[in-house]
Motif scaffolding. Structure first.
Motif, PDB file in Angstrom:
ATOM      1  N   ARG A   1      30.206 -21.958 -49.662  1.00 25.18           N
ATOM      2  CA  ARG A   1      31.327 -20.151 -49.217  1.00 25.18           C
ATOM      3  C   ARG A   1      32.463 -21.207 -49.594  1.00 25.18           C
ATOM      4  O   ARG A   1      33.162 -22.122 -48.886  1.00 25.18           O
TER       5      ARG A   1
ATOM      6  N   THR B   1      22.011 -12.536 -47.714  1.00 24.52           N
ATOM      7  CA  THR B   1      22.710 -11.866 -48.901  1.00 24.52           C
ATOM      8  C   THR B   1      23.266 -10.997 -48.819  1.00 24.52           C
ATOM      9  O   THR B   1      25.331 -11.459 -49.263  1.00 24.52           O
TER      10      THR B   1
ATOM     11  N   VAL C   1      30.949 -17.837 -53.699  1.00 25.82           N
ATOM     12  CA  VAL C   1      29.974 -17.875 -52.957  1.00 25.82           C
ATOM     13  C   VAL C   1      29.130 -18.942 -54.165  1.00 25.82           C
ATOM     14  O   VAL C   1      28.673 -17.583 -55.179  1.00 25.82           O
TER      15      VAL C   1
ATOM     16  N   ALA D   1      31.981 -10.920 -51.752  1.00 26.73           N
ATOM     17  CA  ALA D   1      32.469 -12.423 -52.274  1.00 26.73           C
ATOM     18  C   ALA D   1      32.095 -12.340 -54.043  1.00 26.73           C
ATOM     19  O   ALA D   1      31.056 -11.712 -54.008  1.00 26.73           O
TER      20      ALA D   1
ATOM     21  N   THR E   1      27.592 -10.801 -48.035  1.00 28.41           N
ATOM     22  CA  THR E   1      28.952 -11.709 -48.608  1.00 28.41           C
ATOM     23  C   THR E   1      29.006 -10.824 -49.940  1.00 28.41           C
ATOM     24  O   THR E   1      29.219 -10.711 -50.762  1.00 28.41           O
TER      25      THR E   1
ATOM     26  N   THR F   1      36.628 -15.397 -52.283  1.00 24.96           N
ATOM     27  CA  THR F   1      36.133 -16.075 -51.715  1.00 24.96           C
ATOM     28  C   THR F   1      34.994 -16.207 -52.498  1.00 24.96           C
ATOM     29  O   THR F   1      34.422 -14.642 -53.248  1.00 24.96           O
TER      30      THR F   1
ATOM     31  N   GLU G   1      26.461 -22.192 -40.697  1.00 25.16           N
ATOM     32  CA  GLU G   1      27.652 -23.065 -41.086  1.00 25.16           C
ATOM     33  C   GLU G   1      28.469 -23.651 -40.749  1.00 25.16           C
ATOM     34  O   GLU G   1      28.969 -23.609 -39.613  1.00 25.16           O
TER      35      GLU G   1
ATOM     36  N   ARG H   1      23.638 -22.917 -49.265  1.00 20.47           N
ATOM     37  CA  ARG H   1      24.738 -22.484 -50.584  1.00 20.47           C
ATOM     38  C   ARG H   1      25.925 -22.714 -49.985  1.00 20.47           C
ATOM     39  O   ARG H   1      26.287 -23.133 -48.647  1.00 20.47           O
TER      40      ARG H   1
ATOM     41  N   GLN I   1      27.004 -23.001 -46.235  1.00 16.04           N
ATOM     42  CA  GLN I   1      26.241 -21.732 -45.232  1.00 16.04           C
ATOM     43  C   GLN I   1      23.830 -23.006 -45.246  1.00 16.04           C
ATOM     44  O   GLN I   1      24.054 -23.207 -46.795  1.00 16.04           O
TER      45      GLN I   1
ATOM     46  N   THR J   1      36.591 -20.693 -50.605  1.00 16.22           N
ATOM     47  CA  THR J   1      37.830 -19.555 -50.140  1.00 16.22           C
ATOM     48  C   THR J   1      39.000 -20.206 -50.640  1.00 16.22           C
ATOM     49  O   THR J   1      39.426 -21.385 -49.613  1.00 16.22           O
TER      50      THR J   1
END
Length: 152
Positions: A136, A37, A146, A43, A40, A144, A112, A134, A107, A138
């Motif tokens: 993501r 985790t 998440v 994000a 990211t 981004t 992904e 989850r 993801q 963008t």
């Protein structure tokens, strides 16, 4: 002459032996997910603000299967999801309320899957296997975002 299997059969045998002789401690998987985790960290996190399975817990036990509705909000993004059980897995239909074409990554532990929403912010993913996932998000020209992990 033997047929090459690209080492997959041998790899599976070695995994089975390693699991038998030196199993992975249960807490290690949780620590690995937390470390994953952190990649990211840059994000913005979109938090789960609505989950229909929490709103009506009795519907999980009785009655016809209803779609699960989820809403995530964060970083200027509002994401609505509808999860429906279908043959071959779960069908996810999503919509970004701010609309516009957006890169979406679904993801999972194993990787992904990427897709792009249409001009109205809509997207669909078919035949999703049960388990954690989850998203993501963008947006074109945006930061981004998440979502938190959910279990489907």
């Amino acid at each position: 002459m033997t047929v090459m299997d690209d080492g997959f059969e041998l790899e599976e045998e070695l995994r089975a032996i390693a699991d038998l002789l030196d199993p992975v401690p249960p807490e290690l998987f949780e620590h690995a997910m937390q470390a994953f985790t952190l990649r990211t960290l840059d994000a913005e996190l979109a938090e789960l603000t609505f989950d229909s399975s929490d709103a009506e817990p009795a519907t999980r036990v009785r009655g016809a299967a209803q779609p699960r509705m989820l809403t995530f909000e964060g970083g200027g993004v509002v994401l609505e999801l509808e999860l429906t059980d279908a043959a071959g897995g779960t069908r996810m239909v999503g919509r970004l309320l701010n609309g516009g074409p957006t890169e979406i990554g679904v993801q999972r532990r194993e990787g992904e899957a990427r897709m792009r929403s249409d001009d109205l912010g809509r997207f669909t993913a078919e035949s999703l296997a049960r388990g954690p996932l989850r998203l993501r998000v963008t947006p074109d020209g945006g930061d981004t975002v998440v979502t938190s992990w959910i279990l489907i």
